[in-house]
Scaffold this motif. Sequence first.
Motif, PDB file in Angstrom:
ATOM      1  N   GLU A   1      91.181  78.377  57.537  1.00  0.00           N
ATOM      2  CA  GLU A   1      90.632  79.107  56.392  1.00  0.00           C
ATOM      3  C   GLU A   1      91.494  80.297  55.982  1.00  0.00           C
ATOM      4  OE1 GLU A   1      88.205  77.969  54.577  1.00  0.00           O
ATOM      5  OE2 GLU A   1      88.087  76.252  55.937  1.00  0.00           O
ATOM      6  N   GLN A   2      92.615  80.505  56.674  1.00  0.00           N
ATOM      7  CA  GLN A   2      93.528  81.569  56.259  1.00  0.00           C
ATOM      8  C   GLN A   2      94.055  81.263  54.862  1.00  0.00           C
ATOM      9  OE1 GLN A   2      93.935  79.390  58.876  1.00  0.00           O
ATOM     10  NE2 GLN A   2      95.204  80.326  60.466  1.00  0.00           N
ATOM     11  N   GLU A   3      94.088  82.264  54.018  1.00  0.00           N
ATOM     12  CA  GLU A   3      94.613  82.087  52.660  1.00  0.00           C
ATOM     13  C   GLU A   3      96.053  82.575  52.605  1.00  0.00           C
ATOM     14  OE1 GLU A   3      91.849  82.791  49.231  1.00  0.00           O
ATOM     15  OE2 GLU A   3      90.696  83.807  50.778  1.00  0.00           O
ATOM     16  N   ARG A   4      96.922  81.697  52.149  1.00  0.00           N
ATOM     17  CA  ARG A   4      98.339  82.000  52.087  1.00  0.00           C
ATOM     18  C   ARG A   4      98.890  81.637  50.710  1.00  0.00           C
ATOM     19  NH1 ARG A   4      96.995  84.379  55.881  1.00  0.00           N
ATOM     20  NH2 ARG A   4      97.743  84.281  58.033  1.00  0.00           N
ATOM     21  N   ASP A   5      99.988  82.280  50.378  1.00  0.00           N
ATOM     22  CA  ASP A   5     100.695  81.981  49.133  1.00  0.00           C
ATOM     23  C   ASP A   5     101.945  81.182  49.509  1.00  0.00           C
ATOM     24  OD1 ASP A   5     102.366  82.021  46.880  1.00  0.00           O
ATOM     25  OD2 ASP A   5     101.502  83.901  46.171  1.00  0.00           O
ATOM     26  N   PHE A   6     101.882  79.873  49.345  1.00  0.00           N
ATOM     27  CA  PHE A   6     103.003  78.993  49.677  1.00  0.00           C
ATOM     28  C   PHE A   6     103.952  78.945  48.484  1.00  0.00           C
ATOM     29  CE2 PHE A   6      99.481  77.612  52.318  1.00  0.00           C
ATOM     30  CZ  PHE A   6     100.070  77.423  53.559  1.00  0.00           C
ATOM     31  N   ILE A   7     105.206  79.349  48.706  1.00  0.00           N
ATOM     32  CA  ILE A   7     106.169  79.410  47.606  1.00  0.00           C
ATOM     33  C   ILE A   7     107.384  78.546  47.932  1.00  0.00           C
ATOM     34  CG2 ILE A   7     107.090  81.599  48.515  1.00  0.00           C
ATOM     35  CD1 ILE A   7     107.847  82.255  45.548  1.00  0.00           C
TER      36      ILE A   7
ATOM     37  N   TYR B   1      91.849  81.209  66.222  1.00  0.00           N
ATOM     38  CA  TYR B   1      92.823  82.013  65.497  1.00  0.00           C
ATOM     39  C   TYR B   1      93.544  82.928  66.475  1.00  0.00           C
ATOM     40  CZ  TYR B   1      90.417  80.607  61.196  1.00  0.00           C
ATOM     41  OH  TYR B   1      89.867  79.891  60.165  1.00  0.00           O
ATOM     42  N   ARG B   2      94.807  83.230  66.184  1.00  0.00           N
ATOM     43  CA  ARG B   2      95.535  84.153  67.038  1.00  0.00           C
ATOM     44  C   ARG B   2      94.972  85.561  66.875  1.00  0.00           C
ATOM     45  NH1 ARG B   2     101.387  84.388  63.825  1.00  0.00           N
ATOM     46  NH2 ARG B   2     100.554  85.144  61.838  1.00  0.00           N
ATOM     47  N   GLU B   3      95.173  86.364  67.878  1.00  0.00           N
ATOM     48  CA  GLU B   3      94.694  87.746  67.828  1.00  0.00           C
ATOM     49  C   GLU B   3      95.345  88.495  66.671  1.00  0.00           C
ATOM     50  OE1 GLU B   3      94.458  91.699  70.732  1.00  0.00           O
ATOM     51  OE2 GLU B   3      95.173  89.774  71.514  1.00  0.00           O
ATOM     52  N   GLY B   4      94.527  89.172  65.883  1.00  0.00           N
ATOM     53  CA  GLY B   4      95.039  89.932  64.749  1.00  0.00           C
ATOM     54  C   GLY B   4      95.403  89.078  63.549  1.00  0.00           C
ATOM     55  N   GLU B   5      94.940  87.841  63.502  1.00  0.00           N
ATOM     56  CA  GLU B   5      95.266  86.923  62.402  1.00  0.00           C
ATOM     57  C   GLU B   5      94.907  87.519  61.039  1.00  0.00           C
ATOM     58  OE1 GLU B   5      96.969  84.396  60.758  1.00  0.00           O
ATOM     59  OE2 GLU B   5      96.325  83.065  62.391  1.00  0.00           O
ATOM     60  N   MET B   6      95.845  87.440  60.094  1.00  0.00           N
ATOM     61  CA  MET B   6      95.568  87.846  58.720  1.00  0.00           C
ATOM     62  C   MET B   6      94.856  86.687  58.027  1.00  0.00           C
ATOM     63  SD  MET B   6      99.160  89.681  57.592  1.00  0.00           S
ATOM     64  CE  MET B   6      98.633  89.852  55.884  1.00  0.00           C
ATOM     65  N   MET B   7      93.613  86.885  57.645  1.00  0.00           N
ATOM     66  CA  MET B   7      92.859  85.801  57.021  1.00  0.00           C
ATOM     67  C   MET B   7      93.184  85.656  55.530  1.00  0.00           C
ATOM     68  SD  MET B   7      91.431  84.366  59.468  1.00  0.00           S
ATOM     69  CE  MET B   7      90.486  83.176  58.515  1.00  0.00           C
ATOM     70  N   LYS B   8      93.649  86.737  54.934  1.00  0.00           N
ATOM     71  CA  LYS B   8      94.031  86.672  53.522  1.00  0.00           C
ATOM     72  C   LYS B   8      95.207  87.600  53.281  1.00  0.00           C
ATOM     73  CE  LYS B   8      92.150  87.090  48.827  1.00  0.00           C
ATOM     74  NZ  LYS B   8      90.945  87.355  48.009  1.00  0.00           N
ATOM     75  N   VAL B   9      96.278  87.045  52.775  1.00  0.00           N
ATOM     76  CA  VAL B   9      97.456  87.855  52.508  1.00  0.00           C
ATOM     77  C   VAL B   9      97.344  88.444  51.102  1.00  0.00           C
ATOM     78  CG1 VAL B   9      98.857  85.993  51.529  1.00  0.00           C
ATOM     79  CG2 VAL B   9      99.978  87.877  52.714  1.00  0.00           C
ATOM     80  N   GLU B  10      97.815  89.666  50.958  1.00  0.00           N
ATOM     81  CA  GLU B  10      97.786  90.331  49.659  1.00  0.00           C
ATOM     82  C   GLU B  10      99.163  90.216  49.013  1.00  0.00           C
ATOM     83  OE1 GLU B  10      95.088  91.545  48.312  1.00  0.00           O
ATOM     84  OE2 GLU B  10      93.818  91.225  50.086  1.00  0.00           O
ATOM     85  N   VAL B  11      99.249  89.498  47.906  1.00  0.00           N
ATOM     86  CA  VAL B  11     100.519  89.292  47.211  1.00  0.00           C
ATOM     87  C   VAL B  11     100.368  89.743  45.765  1.00  0.00           C
ATOM     88  CG1 VAL B  11     102.349  87.651  46.667  1.00  0.00           C
ATOM     89  CG2 VAL B  11     100.879  87.240  48.641  1.00  0.00           C
TER      90      VAL B  11
END
Length: 293
Positions: A185-191, A255-265
Amino acid sequence: MNKKTILLTGATGFLGSHLLEALIKEEYTVVVLKRSSSNNWRIKNLEGRYISYDIDLYPIEKAFQDQKVDCVIHTACNYGRNGESIWQVVDSNLMFGLRILDFCLKFDVNTFINTDTLLQKHINVYSLSKKQFVEWLEKKSDKIKVVNLRLEHMYGPNDDTTKFVPWIISQFQQGVEEIKLTEGEQERDFIYIDDVVSAYLTVLNKDSKLQMFNEFDVGSGQLNTVKSFLEELKDRYQTNFGKIETKLAFGSIPYREGEMMKVEVNIKKLLNLGWSPMINLEQGITNIIKQEK
């Protein structure tokens, strides 16, 4: 008007090799720093079209003495994925960069374009060492123009199989029974890599309009969950190669410890420079699947 002379680090890597090809195509003079032991398979077709220095055989300073370098594009890094010690990761991501920066200052290089990450510094040794280098760049930006490009999750052909996307594809190819994954469910910006390269070319071409210290987020502007990305990847793989039995086992690992669930771009600053991403997620995934085929 004569094109600039660009010194490029990390040219044998995924991003660096794509950048090298693009810079040569744009008729820049490119000076490459590498090791004599570097695997050159990604840039073998470009031999004879760039100037190269093996930094384990010659002092780094020689490249600056022999060429009037206008701009450094720094892509070399160590992700720490292969059991490297803290010292090895920091030496690659911080100390090597500082050596290059010192020579930039000594030889009056105009611009330093750095490759940074959108990961937060506390995530791992890699992200911490990258952020520490940016702090040094900002400190010295009164003497050299700095462009810090903070990349999101880039993907494309000729990537390292230790990276997430090509590793998943390798698992499909091997026909493994299942791939253990988080819930995804992690949100990422795939470029896509071509859009990343065009961002570098844009800031290079707009150099005269930039301030002394500049930061740009580099992403597509669209967030997708890891789960939806992988499901799309599997669907398109099956479309090209036939049905596969490999199960995407979402939720089988935490999830790994400290996982970023949503990246800010925020790509507005790059858009304002005239850059725009051209390859959407579906086309990008299709491109890498076609390469595999």
